[in-house]
Scaffold this motif. Structure first.
Motif, PDB file in Angstrom:
ATOM      1  N   GLY A  20       0.822  -1.203   0.000  1.00 22.01           N
ATOM      2  CA  GLY A  20       0.000   0.000   0.000  1.00 22.01           C
ATOM      3  C   GLY A  20       0.848   1.242   0.000  1.00 22.01           C
ATOM      4  O   GLY A  20       2.062   1.194   0.216  1.00 22.01           O
ATOM      5  N   ARG A  21       0.181   2.356  -0.241  1.00 28.92           N
ATOM      6  CA  ARG A  21       0.874   3.634  -0.272  1.00 28.92           C
ATOM      7  C   ARG A  21       0.204   4.590   0.697  1.00 28.92           C
ATOM      8  O   ARG A  21      -1.016   4.611   0.852  1.00 28.92           O
ATOM      9  N   GLY A  22       1.034   5.381   1.369  1.00 29.33           N
ATOM     10  CA  GLY A  22       0.515   6.341   2.327  1.00 29.33           C
ATOM     11  C   GLY A  22       1.498   7.474   2.537  1.00 29.33           C
ATOM     12  O   GLY A  22       2.456   7.636   1.782  1.00 29.33           O
ATOM     13  N   ILE A  23       1.251   8.266   3.583  1.00 27.28           N
ATOM     14  CA  ILE A  23       2.121   9.389   3.920  1.00 27.28           C
ATOM     15  C   ILE A  23       2.570   9.243   5.361  1.00 27.28           C
ATOM     16  O   ILE A  23       1.768   8.983   6.261  1.00 27.28           O
ATOM     17  N   TRP A  24       3.877   9.397   5.566  1.00 30.61           N
ATOM     18  CA  TRP A  24       4.483   9.302   6.893  1.00 30.61           C
ATOM     19  C   TRP A  24       4.840  10.704   7.360  1.00 30.61           C
ATOM     20  O   TRP A  24       5.457  11.476   6.641  1.00 30.61           O
TER      21      TRP A  24
ATOM     22  N   SER B 160       6.419  12.433   4.118  1.00 29.86           N
ATOM     23  CA  SER B 160       7.119  11.659   3.095  1.00 29.86           C
ATOM     24  C   SER B 160       6.171  10.600   2.554  1.00 29.86           C
ATOM     25  O   SER B 160       5.423   9.967   3.317  1.00 29.86           O
ATOM     26  N   HIS B 161       6.203  10.397   1.245  1.00 27.14           N
ATOM     27  CA  HIS B 161       5.425   9.320   0.643  1.00 27.14           C
ATOM     28  C   HIS B 161       6.109   7.995   0.950  1.00 27.14           C
ATOM     29  O   HIS B 161       7.330   7.860   0.795  1.00 27.14           O
ATOM     30  N   VAL B 162       5.329   7.017   1.373  1.00 28.72           N
ATOM     31  CA  VAL B 162       5.893   5.736   1.789  1.00 28.72           C
ATOM     32  C   VAL B 162       5.090   4.585   1.202  1.00 28.72           C
ATOM     33  O   VAL B 162       3.947   4.745   0.757  1.00 28.72           O
TER      34      VAL B 162
END
Length: 305
Positions: free
Chosen positions: A53-57, A65-67
């Motif tokens: 999956g993709r998310g924001i940290w 940061s995109h993670v």
């Protein structure tokens, strides 16, 4: 912030994103709410049941940061991601764990690469850039002592499986295959002995191909970072080079004047790593052994081409 995942977003219901969706509340709680809601996806080249999956940290200073979130990962991949932090040849690791709540599942949150994988679109410099990263990976991993036995393929059994495959599967040029397997069988003991005495033996990536090569800069230029460290193992650097090369044996134009073996040898020399004088012979032996056993893996590796 809107996030658009790449790849196929319609995965099987019982694997991949379904697993991630079920575990997402636990992941976000474990991360202390530093992780945004997750967009789960499945890539075209993804074969296992892991959830990505993709998310924001958001870090302590408030910087975002995109993670990418991946669960589960193998203990080996988690170990090497942790070991090599600070090295540009592997992704930045933002968070990880050996368990998740009451579940015995290793998981990682790593940087999201804006470019890649390189395998999505061919460029003549993909080999050189990927091999440079592989050399840096090998140099970084060299600091850790080899604490596992070097894997040894059972080439006798694999050649025997190839003989059986040309009888039972739809393979063209059967007589040519029979003659080729007879020739290599007469030389097999000598070739295998030479191969098993190869040096240097170091940690290698073990799964070097362009689908595991990403970039922070651009698809067609700049340094490459290697993902998917689940196959890291002791071996000879030639194994990484030939593993990358063999995928393109059916596209010889891409290999003309663009050899992964030469690129990786050059990159290793630049870093002061041992290349070994007999590496061209080792490369030819590895090619011959791989080629002779292709029929044995026809069902699992795709079509005859």
């Amino acid at each position: 912030m809107d996030i658009e995942p790449y790849g196929n977003s319609d995965p099987p219901l019982v694997q991949g994103p379904a697993l991630g969706q079920g575990l997402e509340p636990l992941i976000r709680t474990t991360c202390g709410d530093r992780l945004s809601p997750i967009t789960w996806f499945r890539t075209d080249w993804q074969h296992g049941g892991a959830a990505t999956g993709r998310g924001i940290w958001t870090d302590e200073s408030g910087e975002e940061s995109h993670v990418m979130i991946k669960i589960p990962v193998s203990p080996r991949e988690l170990k090497w991601l942790r070991r090599l932090q600070g090295e540009s040849s592997v992704p930045v690791l933002y968070a990880s764990g050996d368990i998740l709540g009451e579940y015995d599942l290793a998981w990682v949150i790593i940087e999201w690469f804006p470019f890649g994988p390189l395998g999505k679109k061919w460029n003549v410099n993909h080999f050189s850039r990927s091999c440079t990263s592989a050399a840096h990976f090998q140099a970084s991993a060299k600091q850790f002592p080899i604490d596992k036995p070097v894997p040894q393929e059972d080439w006798d059994t694999l050649i025997r499986r190839s003989r059986e495959a040309i009888k039972t599967q739809s393979i063209s040029q059967v007589n040519e295959w029979k003659n080729a397997l007879k020739k290599i069988s007469r030389r097999l003991d000598h070739m295998v002995e030479f191969w098993r005495n190869r040096t240097p033996l170091e940690w290698i990536h073990g799964d070097l191909h362009l689908a595991n090569c990403m970039s922070r800069v651009d698809m067609n230029e700049g340094p490459v970072s290697l993902i998917d460290l689940a196959e890291v193992r002791p071996g000879h650097w030639i194994e990484d080079a030939i593993y990358l090369e063999r995928i393109y044996w059916s596209r010889p134009k891409r290999l003309k004047d663009n050899s992964p073996v030469k690129h990786l040898a050059h990159a290793r020399k630049a870093l002061g790593l041992d290349v070994s004088e007999d590496h061209p012979r080792l490369a030819d032996i590895r090619r011959a052994l791989y080629a002779a056993t292709c029929p044995a893996f026809l069902r699992t590796e795709g079509g005859a081409h």
